[in-house]
Design an enzyme around this catalytic site. Structure first.
Site, PDB file in Angstrom:
ATOM      1  N   GLY A   1       0.834  -1.189   0.000  1.00  0.00           N
ATOM      2  CA  GLY A   1       0.000   0.000   0.000  1.00  0.00           C
ATOM      3  C   GLY A   1       0.868   1.238   0.000  1.00  0.00           C
ATOM      4  N   CYS A   2       0.372   2.283   0.602  1.00  0.00           N
ATOM      5  CA  CYS A   2       1.104   3.550   0.668  1.00  0.00           C
ATOM      6  C   CYS A   2       2.435   3.352   1.392  1.00  0.00           C
ATOM      7  CB  CYS A   2       0.248   4.567   1.407  1.00  0.00           C
ATOM      8  SG  CYS A   2       1.082   6.124   1.713  1.00  0.00           S
ATOM      9  N   PHE A   3       3.514   3.838   0.791  1.00  0.00           N
ATOM     10  CA  PHE A   3       4.824   3.616   1.421  1.00  0.00           C
ATOM     11  C   PHE A   3       4.977   4.352   2.742  1.00  0.00           C
ATOM     12  CE2 PHE A   3       6.746   6.307  -2.307  1.00  0.00           C
ATOM     13  CZ  PHE A   3       6.151   7.475  -1.856  1.00  0.00           C
TER      14      PHE A   3
END
EC number: 1.8.4.11
Length: 179
Positions: A14-16
């Protein structure tokens, strides 16, 4: 005891910003760098390009860890329990191939361990695990403002609504692995 056995691990879940915040808490992790890999577009991608979903890159983190302190397998267990490895190209409200669940291995041993961990984790989930396991290609470091994002932006709405609960879950599930 001063000798370190530094190794690299590269994962996307997902979002880093979320993945970076999780691994920054783990004992034995020396460095976490947000970046992009796995795409086909030429040249170094920008955040805007990756977010378009057109480059094929995933948002990932590259983790430098001391294998004398924490194992690759233990880090993969943290990874597999800190995001939903059963949702294809999505984590929560973040949707697109850039948010895929992926383990990029650096060598054959990492590939073997990743395959074993993913297989062993399967029975713990109601849905099938869709985590991709692929060789690491070129890793591109993300723009400076993405590095240490949670530490620098804890009061931002996304951080407090999404990342803070992930960290609470981490502290509950993996307290023995924390710094």
């Amino acid at each position: 005891m001063g000798n370190k056995a530094l190794q690299l691990m590269t994962v996307g879940g997902g979002c880093f910003w979320c993945v970076e915040a999780v691994f920054t808490e783990i004992n034995g992790v020396e460095k976490v760098v947000s970046g992009y890999t796995g795409g086909t577009a030429p040249g170094k991608p920008t955040y805007r390009e990756v977010c378009s979903g057109l480059t094929g890159h995933a948002e990932v983190v590259q983790i430098t860890f001391d294998a004398n302190v924490v194992s690759y397998e233990d880090l993969l267990l943290v990874f597999m329990t800190s995001h939903d490895p059963t949702t294809l190209n999505r984590q929560g409200a973040d949707v697109g191939t850039q948010y895929r669940s992926v383990i990029y291995y650096h060598n054959d041993l990492q590939k073997e361990i990743a395959n074993v961990v993913v297989e062993e984790m399967g029975p713990y989930y109601y849905n099938s695990i869709v985590t991709e396991i692929s060789p690491l290609g070129v890793f591109y470091e993300a723009e400076d403002y993405h590095q240490n994002y949670y530490a620098n932006n804890q009061t931002q709405m996304y951080c407090s609504a999404v990342i803070t609960p992930k960290l609470a879950k981490l502290r509950k599930m993996h307290a023995e692995k924390l710094k």
